[in-house]
Design a protein around this motif. Structure first.
Motif, PDB file in Angstrom:
ATOM      1  N   UNK A 155     -81.648-115.732 -18.534  1.00  0.00           N
ATOM      2  CA  UNK A 155     -81.677-115.409 -17.109  1.00  0.00           C
ATOM      3  C   UNK A 155     -80.437-115.975 -16.425  1.00  0.00           C
ATOM      4  N   UNK A 156     -79.967-115.271 -15.381  1.00  0.00           N
ATOM      5  CA  UNK A 156     -78.827-115.775 -14.613  1.00  0.00           C
ATOM      6  C   UNK A 156     -79.256-116.956 -13.763  1.00  0.00           C
ATOM      7  N   UNK A 157     -78.281-117.728 -13.321  1.00  0.00           N
ATOM      8  CA  UNK A 157     -78.598-118.896 -12.489  1.00  0.00           C
ATOM      9  C   UNK A 157     -79.116-118.475 -11.116  1.00  0.00           C
ATOM     10  N   UNK A 158     -78.659-117.303 -10.653  1.00  0.00           N
ATOM     11  CA  UNK A 158     -79.079-116.829  -9.328  1.00  0.00           C
ATOM     12  C   UNK A 158     -79.524-115.377  -9.442  1.00  0.00           C
ATOM     13  N   UNK A 159     -80.765-115.123  -9.833  1.00  0.00           N
ATOM     14  CA  UNK A 159     -81.236-113.739 -10.000  1.00  0.00           C
ATOM     15  C   UNK A 159     -81.065-112.885  -8.751  1.00  0.00           C
ATOM     16  N   UNK A 160     -81.268-113.480  -7.582  1.00  0.00           N
ATOM     17  CA  UNK A 160     -81.131-112.703  -6.350  1.00  0.00           C
ATOM     18  C   UNK A 160     -79.690-112.235  -6.166  1.00  0.00           C
ATOM     19  N   UNK A 161     -78.729-113.114  -6.532  1.00  0.00           N
ATOM     20  CA  UNK A 161     -77.320-112.731  -6.443  1.00  0.00           C
ATOM     21  C   UNK A 161     -77.013-111.580  -7.391  1.00  0.00           C
ATOM     22  N   UNK A 195     -79.028-109.245  -8.368  1.00  0.00           N
ATOM     23  CA  UNK A 195     -79.595-108.024  -7.792  1.00  0.00           C
ATOM     24  C   UNK A 195     -78.686-107.482  -6.692  1.00  0.00           C
ATOM     25  N   UNK A 196     -78.141-108.392  -5.857  1.00  0.00           N
ATOM     26  CA  UNK A 196     -77.251-107.941  -4.780  1.00  0.00           C
ATOM     27  C   UNK A 196     -75.973-107.315  -5.346  1.00  0.00           C
ATOM     28  N   UNK A 197     -75.436-107.935  -6.401  1.00  0.00           N
ATOM     29  CA  UNK A 197     -74.207-107.410  -7.007  1.00  0.00           C
ATOM     30  C   UNK A 197     -74.458-106.024  -7.593  1.00  0.00           C
ATOM     31  N   UNK A 198     -75.587-105.871  -8.289  1.00  0.00           N
ATOM     32  CA  UNK A 198     -75.925-104.564  -8.843  1.00  0.00           C
ATOM     33  C   UNK A 198     -76.021-103.513  -7.744  1.00  0.00           C
ATOM     34  N   UNK A 199     -76.622-103.893  -6.628  1.00  0.00           N
ATOM     35  CA  UNK A 199     -76.782-102.939  -5.532  1.00  0.00           C
ATOM     36  C   UNK A 199     -75.430-102.516  -4.966  1.00  0.00           C
ATOM     37  N   UNK A 200     -74.513-103.475  -4.843  1.00  0.00           N
ATOM     38  CA  UNK A 200     -73.179-103.153  -4.319  1.00  0.00           C
ATOM     39  C   UNK A 200     -72.474-102.156  -5.230  1.00  0.00           C
ATOM     40  N   UNK A 201     -72.469-102.440  -6.535  1.00  0.00           N
ATOM     41  CA  UNK A 201     -71.785-101.550  -7.465  1.00  0.00           C
ATOM     42  C   UNK A 201     -72.483-100.193  -7.560  1.00  0.00           C
ATOM     43  N   UNK A 202     -73.814-100.203  -7.459  1.00  0.00           N
ATOM     44  CA  UNK A 202     -74.545 -98.940  -7.484  1.00  0.00           C
ATOM     45  C   UNK A 202     -74.153 -98.084  -6.283  1.00  0.00           C
ATOM     46  N   UNK A 240     -79.739 -97.380  -0.108  1.00  0.00           N
ATOM     47  CA  UNK A 240     -80.676 -98.464   0.185  1.00  0.00           C
ATOM     48  C   UNK A 240     -81.831 -98.415  -0.813  1.00  0.00           C
ATOM     49  N   UNK A 241     -82.559 -99.497  -0.876  1.00  0.00           N
ATOM     50  CA  UNK A 241     -83.698 -99.568  -1.783  1.00  0.00           C
ATOM     51  C   UNK A 241     -85.005 -99.180  -1.127  1.00  0.00           C
ATOM     52  N   UNK A 242     -84.970 -98.894   0.163  1.00  0.00           N
ATOM     53  CA  UNK A 242     -86.195 -98.519   0.875  1.00  0.00           C
ATOM     54  C   UNK A 242     -85.842 -97.476   1.935  1.00  0.00           C
ATOM     55  N   UNK A 243     -86.846 -97.051   2.705  1.00  0.00           N
ATOM     56  CA  UNK A 243     -86.637 -96.002   3.708  1.00  0.00           C
ATOM     57  C   UNK A 243     -85.522 -96.399   4.673  1.00  0.00           C
ATOM     58  N   UNK A 244     -84.784 -95.400   5.157  1.00  0.00           N
ATOM     59  CA  UNK A 244     -83.620 -95.638   6.007  1.00  0.00           C
ATOM     60  C   UNK A 244     -84.078 -95.915   7.440  1.00  0.00           C
ATOM     61  N   UNK A 245     -83.577 -97.037   7.976  1.00  0.00           N
ATOM     62  CA  UNK A 245     -83.922 -97.451   9.334  1.00  0.00           C
ATOM     63  C   UNK A 245     -82.747 -97.194  10.271  1.00  0.00           C
ATOM     64  N   UNK A 246     -82.987 -97.133  11.591  1.00  0.00           N
ATOM     65  CA  UNK A 246     -81.883 -96.939  12.543  1.00  0.00           C
ATOM     66  C   UNK A 246     -80.768 -97.966  12.377  1.00  0.00           C
TER      67      UNK A 246
END
Length: 720
Positions: free
Chosen positions: A5-11, A13-20, A68-74
């Motif tokens: 496991x990475x030292x910062x799993x949340x980080x 996930x954020x990096x994956x989202x940026x590249x995605x 985004x990972x969920x419904x689009x908000x204003x």
């Protein structure tokens, strides 16, 4: 393999989202390029005021891409709407021409609040939101749809790429190429440093992308990266990637080029040896990489220019166009290091990736260019295991480690070992390894043992085909393979096709995208060994048939790429007289194929029981070479040997006249004027009454007299 496991799993996930998000955006840009014919676009820009800007005769469409990972908000589109307001003012105040249209592309459905705003018309009238599944008409319907994820994006783009006319690349390769070009443009890299793709240039861009891989062998259907394998895109202008035959160098280059954002071209140096390499490379690259018109090509290929000079002109042209293509040169261990250095020294725009086996001239190439080779390290244990399982084999972790050690992870040898295990040991890798280990005390390497077993496992027709194809170290067209195997083995086209399919599936034969068929280097040694054991008449038919194919290709294509192969065949078929006639031609020496021929002629002279005529003409060729290169101390012993063969009475008038001609020139070198005059009289008395014979005689007589001092040579010939 399970990673920690990475030292910062949340980080993570954020990096994956940026590249995605960036990948989604680049694919949408590629989709706009592929769809430009439908939208009527003039140009498409990326990463300027908005993610994508599509210009048409009517105006400009600004596209913001949101994932985004969920419904689009204003709040997800607030900043985009604010920029839209500023851009709208630019058009309203006349600083930008045409009508402005704004589109937000999202990968999720709209949330309740935003959906209500859209439904009630709370957004500006020139703003549209495109979400997955939305059915659109009019101008909005001409844009690519919004996708829910990367897989759907790739699928849509691949479908659209299938409609590109005359596409020579597979649609998925074209899509990834375009995505790579978009990424480079987003970074402001040439040739799209202004971030803009002009639609009128797209046919040229597609042509460049479609043709740049046409000479690469087809990549494997399922490519597995090797451990820490190098990237083809690099800041280094010249690199060496080295590995033994079977290490997967060509497959790596072909796969890496498919996904490179650079133009890439492939050139096999083994087909064009010696001084002809630079010019042959220029002729191959001028149209492919430069995309040049006839005038530019004529400037690059100046009449009378040397290969190196033409290569310099091509490099200047590429630099002026802002291009820095990658040229993959295969089998450079067969090329003179000095020739490669000259090619590197006269270029600055071209990038070179040199593929080589760790033998031949490679050490000298490294020394002259100041480079260190980059190895291909083979597959990891995990990939070896995955490949073996895919080929219906089994074994535990320790057994797969043994397989990795046995084969060094080299793709061809892993596949070969798995084939042995599947066919002979019911898929048991451990039993196959035990059998191989029992032979490791022999002088053969493990790889040779593996390839011998693979070879023996083929049916007789396949083994004979490998043996015959081992005669050629260049690619042959399908029709040529049919003729060769028909002449040598009596195989019809249907039988040939079946055998080639079998050999290709086993990785023993490579089929290049220009339809040339070539035996893999690693198996050629085994094929040659088998060729020596088949009936002599079969081997002789094969060599003679291949020689005739070379002649036919010269007449058909006017190419010198096969000249080296042809000269070797002349020697192995005993057609020494024809070979010696070629030795007298300047092209023979310009092509740089002489060194291996001299060695063969020396061997023929030294061989006991050789045919006297062949021995004579071998000596004749060596004398010509010695005189041309200034090795005059070698001439007298060779002339003595030629005279003994003539005195034996086994030779004809052609040989006698050839001998007298060579002796006359040698006497001239020794300054023996009386000997030269005597030789001239002897030749004149024996000369056939044919203009061509007299012309050759007069030329050589003049050369001999000139060598004595030159003055009055013309007067001394007037009585002849």
């Amino acid at each position: 393999m399970i990673s920690p496991s990475t030292l910062a799993p949340a980080q993570e996930i954020r990096i994956e989202a940026v590249h995605r998000g960036f990948l989604y955006q680049h694919l949408y840009s590629a989709a706009c390029l592929l769809n430009s014919g439908q939208t009527g676009a003039i140009s498409v820009a990326v990463e300027r005021d908005e993610d994508i800007e599509q210009v048409t005769p009517a105006g400009r469409t600004y596209i913001q891409v949101k994932t985004r990972g969920q419904a689009i908000m204003p709040s997800d589109i607030t900043s985009a709407l604010e920029r839209f307001d500023a851009l709208r003012q630019e058009h309203a105040q006349g600083r930008r021409s045409g009508r402005a249209t704004f589109v937000v592309v999202v990968n999720r459905a709209l949330g309740p609040t935003l959906a209500d705003q859209v439904r009630t018309g709370q957004l500006a009238g020139d703003v549209e939101i495109l979400w997955p599944g939305r059915v659109c008409t009019g101008i909005l319907g001409q844009l690519p749809p919004a996708w829910s994820g990367i897989e759907e994006a790739v699928s849509w783009c691949v479908d659209r790429a299938t409609t590109v006319p005359l596409a020579m690349l597979a649609p998925d390769s074209l899509v990834w190429k375009l995505a790579g070009r978009v990424q480079a443009a987003a970074a402001g890299e040439a040739p799209h440093a202004d971030h803009t793709f002009v639609i009128t240039d797209l046919p040229s861009l597609f042509d460049q992308i479609m043709i740049q891989l046409q000479d690469f062998p087809a990549p494997p259907e399922q490519y597995r990266p090797q451990e820490n394998e190098p990237q083809i895109d690099s800041s280094s202008r010249v690199r060496i990637v080295s590995g033994f035959s079977g290490a997967g160098k060509t497959a790596w280059a072909s796969q890496a080029a498919t996904f490179s954002s650079h133009n890439c071209a492939y050139f096999d140096c083994s087909e064009t040896p010696g001084e002809a390499l630079a010019l042959s490379l220029v002729r191959e690259l001028a149209a492919k990489l430069a995309g040049a018109g006839p005038d530019a090509v004529r400037k690059i290929l100046l009449p009378g220019a040397t290969g190196v000079e033409s290569l310099r002109q091509l490099d200047i042209y590429l630099k002026s166009e802002g291009l820095s293509p990658i040229v993959v040169l295969d089998n450079v261990h067969r090329v003179s290091a000095e020739i490669l250095k000259r090619m590197v020294d006269v270029t600055s725009a071209l990038k070179f990736v040199l593929l080589a086996q760790p033998l031949g001239t490679l050490p000298e190439i490294e020394a002259l260019l100041g480079l260190t080779r980059e190895p291909l390290n083979g597959w990891s244990v995990d990939d070896v295991a995955a490949a073996a399982v895919g080929w219906e084999c089994r074994g535990d972790a320790a057994t797969m480690g043994r397989l990795k050690t046995l084969t060094a992870g080299m793709p061809l040898f892993v596949r070969s070992a798995a084939t042995i295990a599947r066919e002979d040991y019911d898929g048991r890798i451990d039993q196959m390894c035990d059998a191989i280990d029992a032979l490791t005390n022999l002088t053969q390497t493990a790889q040779e043992v593996i390839l011998a077993k693979v070879f023996d496992a083929f049916p007789l027709a396949a083994r004979q085909t490998i043996a015959v194809l081992s005669l050629s170290d260049i690619g042959l067209l399908s029709a040529e393979v049919n003729k060769l195997l028909d002449a040598a083995l009596g195989m019809d086209e249907q039988a040939v096709a079946g055998v080639i399919r079998t050999l290709r599936a086993a990785g023993v034969v490579e089929v290049y995208s220009n339809k040339e068929i070539r035996l893999h280097d690693a198996i050629r040694v085994v094929g040659s060994q088998h060729l020596s054991g088949i009936p002599a008449e079969v081997a002789s038919r094969a060599r003679n048939a291949l020689k005739e194919l070379m002649v036919e290709s010269f007449e058909r294509d006017r190419t010198t790429a096969r000249f080296s192969q042809y000269t070797r065949l002349l020697l192995t078929t005993g057609d020494v007289k024809t070979l010696v006639e070629l030795i007298g031609e300047e092209m023979f020496h310009e092509m740089g194929v002489a060194a291996e021929i001299w060695h063969g002629l020396e061997g023929l002279v030294a061989k006991d029981g050789s045919d006297p005529e062949q021995q004579y003409w071998a000596l004749d060729g060596l004398v010509f070479s010695d005189m041309k290169l200034g090795y005059m101390d070698r001439v007298a012993p060779r002339l003595d040997a030629m005279e003994r063969l003539i005195d034996s009475g086994a030779l004809g008038e052609d040989e006698i006249q050839s001998f007298l001609m060579k002796r006359m020139l040698h006497l001239s070198h020794l300054g023996d004027e009386k000997g030269v005059q005597r030789a001239i009289r002897d030749l004149d008395s024996r000369l056939p009454d044919k203009p061509v014979h007299r012309r050759v005689f007069l030329y050589n007589a003049a050369a001999a007299l000139y060598g004595l001092g030159g003055v009055g040579a013309d007067r001394k010939l007037t009585h002849l």
